[in-house]
Motif scaffolding. Structure first.
Motif, short mmCIF file in Angstrom:
data_model
loop_
_atom_site.label_atom_id
_atom_site.label_comp_id
_atom_site.label_asym_id
_atom_site.label_seq_id
_atom_site.Cartn_x
_atom_site.Cartn_y
_atom_site.Cartn_z
N ALA A 63 0.83 -1.20 0.00
CA ALA A 63 0.00 0.00 0.00
C ALA A 63 0.86 1.26 0.00
O ALA A 63 0.58 2.22 -0.73
CB ALA A 63 -0.93 -0.01 1.21
N ILE A 64 1.93 1.27 0.77
CA ILE A 64 2.83 2.42 0.81
C ILE A 64 3.49 2.62 -0.55
O ILE A 64 3.59 3.75 -1.04
CB ILE A 64 3.87 2.25 1.94
N CYS A 65 3.93 1.55 -1.18
CA CYS A 65 4.55 1.65 -2.51
C CYS A 65 3.55 2.18 -3.54
O CYS A 65 3.92 3.00 -4.39
CB CYS A 65 5.08 0.30 -2.95
N ALA A 66 2.31 1.74 -3.45
CA ALA A 66 1.30 2.22 -4.39
C ALA A 66 1.03 3.71 -4.20
O ALA A 66 0.89 4.46 -5.17
CB ALA A 66 0.01 1.43 -4.21
N ILE A 67 0.99 4.17 -2.96
CA ILE A 67 0.78 5.59 -2.69
C ILE A 67 1.94 6.42 -3.20
O ILE A 67 1.73 7.47 -3.83
CB ILE A 67 0.55 5.82 -1.18
N ILE A 68 3.16 5.97 -2.98
CA ILE A 68 4.34 6.71 -3.46
C ILE A 68 4.34 6.76 -4.99
O ILE A 68 4.63 7.80 -5.58
CB ILE A 68 5.63 6.06 -2.91
N MET A 69 4.00 5.65 -5.64
CA MET A 69 3.97 5.62 -7.10
C MET A 69 2.88 6.57 -7.63
O MET A 69 3.10 7.27 -8.62
CB MET A 69 3.70 4.19 -7.57
N PHE A 70 1.74 6.60 -6.97
CA PHE A 70 0.66 7.50 -7.37
C PHE A 70 1.10 8.96 -7.25
O PHE A 70 0.87 9.76 -8.16
CB PHE A 70 -0.57 7.24 -6.50
N MET A 71 1.76 9.30 -6.14
CA MET A 71 2.22 10.67 -5.95
C MET A 71 3.28 11.04 -7.00
O MET A 71 3.27 12.15 -7.54
CB MET A 71 2.79 10.84 -4.54
N PHE A 72 4.19 10.12 -7.30
CA PHE A 72 5.22 10.38 -8.30
C PHE A 72 4.60 10.61 -9.69
O PHE A 72 4.98 11.54 -10.39
CB PHE A 72 6.21 9.21 -8.35
N CYS A 73 3.65 9.76 -10.05
CA CYS A 73 3.02 9.89 -11.37
C CYS A 73 2.22 11.18 -11.49
O CYS A 73 2.29 11.86 -12.52
CB CYS A 73 2.12 8.69 -11.64
N THR A 74 1.47 11.53 -10.46
CA THR A 74 0.69 12.77 -10.54
C THR A 74 1.58 13.99 -10.61
O THR A 74 1.30 14.93 -11.34
CB THR A 74 -0.28 12.89 -9.36
N SER A 78 1.71 16.30 -13.99
CA SER A 78 1.32 17.70 -13.85
C SER A 78 2.44 18.61 -14.32
O SER A 78 2.20 19.68 -14.88
CB SER A 78 0.94 18.01 -12.41
N PHE A 79 3.70 18.21 -14.14
CA PHE A 79 4.83 19.00 -14.63
C PHE A 79 4.82 19.04 -16.16
O PHE A 79 4.98 20.09 -16.77
CB PHE A 79 6.15 18.41 -14.13
N ILE A 80 4.63 17.90 -16.79
CA ILE A 80 4.61 17.85 -18.26
C ILE A 80 3.41 18.63 -18.79
O ILE A 80 3.50 19.31 -19.81
CB ILE A 80 4.58 16.38 -18.74
N ASP A 81 2.29 18.55 -18.12
CA ASP A 81 1.09 19.23 -18.56
C ASP A 81 1.24 20.75 -18.45
O ASP A 81 0.74 21.49 -19.29
CB ASP A 81 -0.11 18.76 -17.75
N ASN A 82 1.94 21.23 -17.42
CA ASN A 82 2.09 22.67 -17.22
C ASN A 82 3.13 23.29 -18.14
O ASN A 82 3.04 24.46 -18.46
CB ASN A 82 2.46 22.97 -15.76
N ASP A 83 4.11 22.55 -18.55
CA ASP A 83 5.15 23.07 -19.44
C ASP A 83 4.68 22.85 -20.88
O ASP A 83 4.94 21.83 -21.49
CB ASP A 83 6.47 22.36 -19.17
N GLY A 84 4.01 23.83 -21.46
CA GLY A 84 3.36 23.68 -22.76
C GLY A 84 4.31 23.45 -23.92
O GLY A 84 4.03 22.65 -24.80
#
Length: 117
Positions: A63-74, A78-84
């Motif tokens: 569960a901890i690994c899944a949460i960390i992976m989710f945070m990393f992906c988001t 979001s970085f790629i999406d903001n840098d047009g």
């Protein structure tokens, strides 16, 4: 010759509990076998907590690994999406150049290098 009853396993697996209990009351061989099985069952019950605690630790770790992976992906998306500019170059199939990445380039598009050494 010793004739032992060998019905215990078959009754245990294929019959209902009432039929098994009636046979155990009548047959001393099956009664001894049932006592052995009850001792094994009690031993398994004693060690069950130890093994289940290991599985609980593994579930927490997953569960901890899944949460960390989710945070990393988001964060990454979001970085790629903001840098047009960077995202547009990747989306529309243009090749990335050194200038797109922010490096100093000359008029030919090659990396600019200082002559001073």
């Amino acid at each position: 010759m010793d004739n032992k009853c060998s019905k215990y396993e078959g009754l245990f697996i294929f019959s209902n509990n009432e039929t098994l209990q009636k046979h155990i009351e009548e047959c001393p061989d099956c009664q001894a076998e049932h006592e052995k099985m009850q001792k094994v069952s009690n031993l398994i019950g004693e060690t069950k907590f130890y093994y289940m605690s290991k599985f609980k630790k593994r579930r927490k770790l997953k569960a901890i690994c899944a949460i960390i992976m989710f945070m990393f992906c988001t964060t990454t998306f979001s970085f790629i999406d903001n840098d047009g500019d960077f995202c547009d170059a990747l989306l529309y199939g243009d090749s990335l150049t050194a200038e797109d990445l922010g490096f100093p380039v000359d008029s030919y598009g090659l990396l600019m290098v200082d002559d001073e050494i």
